[in-house]
Write a protein that holds these residues in place. Structure first.
Motif, short mmCIF file in Angstrom:
data_model
loop_
_atom_site.label_atom_id
_atom_site.label_comp_id
_atom_site.label_asym_id
_atom_site.label_seq_id
_atom_site.Cartn_x
_atom_site.Cartn_y
_atom_site.Cartn_z
N GLY A 109 6.45 -27.35 -20.42
CA GLY A 109 5.36 -28.22 -19.97
C GLY A 109 5.56 -29.66 -20.43
O GLY A 109 5.38 -30.60 -19.65
N HIS A 110 5.97 -29.84 -21.70
CA HIS A 110 6.11 -31.20 -22.23
C HIS A 110 7.24 -31.96 -21.54
O HIS A 110 7.09 -33.14 -21.23
N GLY A 111 8.37 -31.29 -21.33
CA GLY A 111 9.51 -31.95 -20.67
C GLY A 111 9.16 -32.32 -19.24
O GLY A 111 9.48 -33.42 -18.77
N LEU A 133 16.87 -30.93 -17.76
CA LEU A 133 17.81 -29.82 -17.89
C LEU A 133 17.13 -28.68 -18.65
O LEU A 133 16.64 -28.87 -19.77
N GLU A 134 17.10 -27.52 -18.04
CA GLU A 134 16.41 -26.37 -18.64
C GLU A 134 17.38 -25.19 -18.70
O GLU A 134 17.92 -24.78 -17.68
N LYS A 135 17.57 -24.66 -19.90
CA LYS A 135 18.58 -23.59 -20.03
C LYS A 135 18.13 -22.28 -19.37
O LYS A 135 18.96 -21.50 -18.92
N GLY A 175 9.55 -21.05 -21.65
CA GLY A 175 9.57 -21.00 -23.12
C GLY A 175 8.16 -20.80 -23.65
O GLY A 175 7.39 -19.96 -23.15
N ASN A 176 7.80 -21.59 -24.65
CA ASN A 176 6.46 -21.44 -25.24
C ASN A 176 5.36 -21.74 -24.23
O ASN A 176 4.24 -21.23 -24.37
N THR A 177 5.69 -22.55 -23.24
CA THR A 177 4.68 -22.85 -22.22
C THR A 177 4.20 -21.56 -21.56
O THR A 177 3.01 -21.42 -21.26
N ALA A 178 5.12 -20.62 -21.34
CA ALA A 178 4.74 -19.35 -20.70
C ALA A 178 4.13 -18.37 -21.68
O ALA A 178 3.55 -17.37 -21.28
N ASN A 194 2.09 -19.02 -24.51
CA ASN A 194 1.00 -19.41 -25.42
C ASN A 194 -0.34 -18.87 -24.93
O ASN A 194 -0.45 -18.31 -23.85
N THR A 195 -1.36 -19.07 -25.77
CA THR A 195 -2.67 -18.50 -25.46
C THR A 195 -3.62 -19.54 -24.86
O THR A 195 -4.82 -19.33 -24.82
N THR A 196 -3.07 -20.68 -24.48
CA THR A 196 -3.66 -21.69 -23.58
C THR A 196 -4.93 -22.38 -24.09
O THR A 196 -5.72 -22.88 -23.30
N ILE A 197 -5.12 -22.39 -25.40
CA ILE A 197 -6.32 -23.07 -25.92
C ILE A 197 -6.11 -24.59 -25.87
O ILE A 197 -5.07 -25.10 -26.29
N VAL A 198 -7.10 -25.26 -25.33
CA VAL A 198 -7.07 -26.71 -25.17
C VAL A 198 -8.28 -27.26 -25.93
O VAL A 198 -9.41 -26.84 -25.68
N GLU A 202 22.18 -25.33 -19.80
CA GLU A 202 22.00 -25.42 -21.26
C GLU A 202 22.81 -26.59 -21.82
O GLU A 202 24.03 -26.68 -21.57
N VAL A 203 22.18 -27.43 -22.59
CA VAL A 203 22.90 -28.50 -23.29
C VAL A 203 23.59 -27.88 -24.49
O VAL A 203 22.95 -27.21 -25.32
N THR A 204 24.91 -28.09 -24.57
CA THR A 204 25.69 -27.44 -25.63
C THR A 204 26.32 -28.46 -26.60
O THR A 204 26.83 -28.08 -27.64
N GLY A 258 4.64 -27.19 -32.93
CA GLY A 258 4.34 -25.95 -33.62
C GLY A 258 3.50 -24.99 -32.80
O GLY A 258 3.82 -24.66 -31.66
N THR A 259 2.40 -24.60 -33.40
CA THR A 259 1.54 -23.59 -32.78
C THR A 259 0.50 -24.23 -31.87
O THR A 259 -0.34 -23.52 -31.32
N GLY A 260 0.52 -25.56 -31.73
CA GLY A 260 -0.62 -26.20 -31.06
C GLY A 260 -0.29 -27.17 -29.95
O GLY A 260 -1.11 -28.03 -29.63
N GLY A 261 0.88 -27.05 -29.33
CA GLY A 261 1.28 -28.08 -28.37
C GLY A 261 0.85 -27.87 -26.94
O GLY A 261 0.95 -28.80 -26.14
N PHE A 262 0.35 -26.68 -26.59
CA PHE A 262 -0.01 -26.50 -25.18
C PHE A 262 -1.10 -27.51 -24.79
O PHE A 262 -1.02 -28.17 -23.75
N LYS A 263 -2.09 -27.64 -25.66
CA LYS A 263 -3.21 -28.55 -25.38
C LYS A 263 -2.74 -29.99 -25.22
O LYS A 263 -3.40 -30.81 -24.62
N ALA A 264 -1.57 -30.29 -25.81
CA ALA A 264 -1.07 -31.66 -25.79
C ALA A 264 -0.18 -31.94 -24.59
O ALA A 264 0.30 -33.07 -24.44
#
Ligand code: FAD
Ligand code: PYC
Length: 419
Positions: A44-46, A66-68, A74-77, A79-83, A210-212, A368-374
């Protein structure tokens, strides 16, 4: 009514054609040999970064994400979606509130329903000290223009009748903070909405890439190595969540990050019983109910480090115990699925949005554990940073330099349950 008939007809028509005539939400393109800006990580952030970069700074030129794996996988899929935006310190409340305001207009901006549901978030207090911490944070929020209220136990019970608020509980509910504008949004929808909008603005979205390695000459980034070949670029934004330190290592940098598993699980579907989001730091669990009727449940990170997107069973047991402490009636609900993501945790539970010692190389990580809302706010300010070559008013406090200067922004209290 006519619209519904048309939809049903087109659904049947396209269904029989194996979806072949459906217009893809974003264009599938081949990797080009060079780009003006490359964003590593299609979460989501990228994707939000790419969208705001293309929309607000078209002068930067050709952009790729670029998405591997697959976009938003990733975490976007996971997470528990709290905003929400009820953080303690001015710097973090400002960036999360900026994000919440973007969320509020996002469906319209992207012309894609991100399913923001402002059903409110409660952070429960179970001790006198919990309540003092809650009052402090709510007072800070009032000064920051963030909507937040202190509720007593009776007010909590009126709003969440299913919650066991009896004084005889091991962790009696003494009250809560309540942010009415907080809630949940749809994880896939936001990733897809940003992807579609970025693609329409000409951003190349490359999945399975994937960026290597990184090509750095005289302290300036010159290109990237990928599994699909090398590319030239002089501006790179890394937005890779739990794998950020792996990317930093490719540039010879060491980020103050630990990568931990964070788990969540959902129950079988049932009638709507919970119409808000409830978190308890002390009992150590949180839950909401999805639109499908599943209880969406989580707690804290697994304490060991690792990159396996699973997590260990004792954390599930602990989380289930916490939920039953708050809602004894859920003890008979069956759990359906469990999963884990890898979260990038900083020592002060705040993100790093920063340029680095390598010219042209930027990092946006540590959510960390709180980026979906951001997601929208982070993408918005990181796009400005990539375009301008340095921080703006909302991102400057989140420079990696704070771990040298000591200007930490300790949000462990507001990150709460998960950290
Ligand atoms: P991601 O979605 O992980 O995207 C990063 C992408 O980078 C990935 O798709 C990955 O494949 C890609 N990548 C990595 N390395 C490379 C490479 N070398 N080359 C190319 N691509 C690469 N936050 C909240 O605000 N509210 C919550 O309720 C919440 N609950 C959570 C519950 C769980 C179980 C978990 C795991 C997290 C939770 N979070 C929550 C945190 C939130 O999910 C993350 O902070 C946020 O989604 C991070 O978004 P992102 O786009 O940075 O990361
Ligand atoms: O940041 O609100 C949050 C959160 C809840 C669960 C995981 N993160």
């Amino acid at each position: 009514m006519r619209g519904q008939n048309y939809s049903l007809w087109s659904l049947l028509k396209h269904g029989f054609k194996n979806h072949q005539t459906w217009e893809p939400a974003w264009e599938r393109v081949a990797l080009k040999p060079s780009y003006d800006v490359v964003i590593v990580g299609g979460g989501g952030h990228g994707l939000a970064t790419a969208y705001y970069l293309a929309k607000n700074h078209p002068q930067v030129g050709k952009i790729a994400v670029l998405e591997k794996g697959y976009l938003g996988g990733g975490n976007t899929a996971r997470n528990t979606t709290i905003v929400r935006s009820n953080y303690l310190w001015d710097e973090s409340a400002a960036i999360y509130e900026h994000s919440l305001k973007l969320w509020e207009g996002l469906t319209e901006d992207l012309n894609f329903n991100v399913m923001l549901s402002q059903r409110g978030v409660f952070n429960l207090g179970h001790t006198l000290q919990d309540m003092r911490d809650i009052e402090r944070r709510v007072n800070a929020n009032a000064l920051q223009g963030v909507d937040a209220h202190v509720l007593n136990a009776q007010e909590v019970k009126e709003k969440i009748p299913q919650l066991d608020c009896s004084r005889s509980r091991r962790f009696p509910v003494l009250g809560a903070s309540w942010q009415p504008r907080a809630g949940v949004a749809h994880h896939d929808a936001v990733a897809r909405g940003f992807a579609r909008a970025a693609s329409r603005l000409g951003v190349d979205l490359i999945e399975g890439c994937e960026v290597t390695g990184m090509d750095i000459q005289n302290g300036q980034i010159r290109g990237l190595q990928t599994n699909l070949g090398a590319i030239k670029t002089e501006r790179v934004g890394c937005v890779a969540a739990g794998h950020s330190s792996v990317l930093a290592k490719m540039a010879g940098l060491r980020m103050p990050l630990e990568s931990h598993p964070l788990q969540a699980f959902v129950s079988e579907s049932m009638q709507r019983v919970i119409d808000t989001v409830i978190m308890s730091n002390a009992v150590h669990g949180y839950l909401s109910q999805s639109d499908k009727g599943e209880l969406v449940i989580g707690a804290g990170i697994d304490s060991y480090l690792g990159y396996g997107q699973r997590g260990s069973p004792h954390v599930i047991e602990h989380t289930a115990a916490a939920i039953i402490e708050l809602f004894p009636q859920f003890s008979r609900v069956r759990m359906n699925r469990q999963w884990g993501g890898i979260v990038d945790v900083t020592p002060d539970a705040c993100p790093i949005i920063s340029k680095t010692a390598v010219q042209g190389l930027f990092f946006n990580c540590g959510w960390g554990t709180g980026g979906f809302k951001a997601t929208p706010g982070s993408g918005h300010v990181f796009a400005d940073m990539l375009a301008q070559g340095g921080p703006g008013p909302l991102s400057k406090a989140f420079s990696v330099d704070r771990f040298h200067t000591g200007h930490l922004i300790d949000e462990h209290g507001a990150a709460g349950v998960a950290h």
